[in-house]
Design a protein around this motif. Structure first.
Motif, mmCIF file in Angstrom:
data_model
loop_
_atom_site.group_PDB
_atom_site.id
_atom_site.type_symbol
_atom_site.label_atom_id
_atom_site.label_comp_id
_atom_site.label_asym_id
_atom_site.label_seq_id
_atom_site.Cartn_x
_atom_site.Cartn_y
_atom_site.Cartn_z
ATOM 1 N N ILE A 51 86.065 -77.045 144.636
ATOM 2 C CA ILE A 51 86.446 -75.722 144.156
ATOM 3 C C ILE A 51 85.679 -74.634 144.878
ATOM 4 O O ILE A 51 84.448 -74.654 144.873
ATOM 5 N N VAL B 142 91.053 -81.805 142.871
ATOM 6 C CA VAL B 142 90.640 -80.970 141.739
ATOM 7 C C VAL B 142 91.151 -81.587 140.452
ATOM 8 O O VAL B 142 92.275 -82.091 140.397
ATOM 9 N N LYS C 112 90.765 -74.013 146.564
ATOM 10 C CA LYS C 112 89.928 -75.112 147.014
ATOM 11 C C LYS C 112 89.125 -74.714 148.236
ATOM 12 O O LYS C 112 89.514 -73.819 149.000
#
Length: 121
Positions: free
Chosen positions: A28, A2, A101
């Motif tokens: 995500i 990320v 996530k």
């Protein structure tokens, strides 16, 4: 992985405006709280503003009425509109987001690398 990437900083005269953006990318699943913090040389990092996924926002007293935080959930992006800037707003501005996530059950706090905002008197 990320990543948070800020943009929009720069040099502006007192009384001017800037708009910061921060885009989150990667694996995500969801983003809860997003926010902006700032840190000037020799000082601690301080909260500027936060916004939930539902759009509820909160501000530091020093920026209330001058700064507006917003977000585009579809683009995983948070914005900070800064008006009536003062020299004391000079700092590095950091984006922060609580991100869950894909494949994970818990959220983790992520930070961008920061963008410099300088307000001249």
């Amino acid at each position: 992985q990320v990543q948070l990437v800020e943009s929009g900083g720069g040099l502006v005269e007192a009384g001017g405006s800037l708009r910061l953006s921060c885009a989150a990318s990667g694996s995500i699943f969801s983003i809860n709280l997003m926010g902006w913090y700032r840190q000037d040389l020799g000082k601690q990092r301080e909260l500027v503003a936060t916004i939930t996924s539902g759009g509820s926002s909160d501000y530091a007293d020093s920026v209330k009425g001058r700064f507006t935080i917003s977000r585009d959930n579809a683009k995983n992006t948070v914005f900070l509109q800064m008006n009536s800037l003062k020299p004391e707003d000079t700092a590095v501005y950091y984006c922060n987001a609580d991100i869950r996530k894909i494949g994970y059950f818990k959220s983790t706090s992520y930070w961008g690398r920061g963008t410099q905002v300088t307000v001249s008197s």
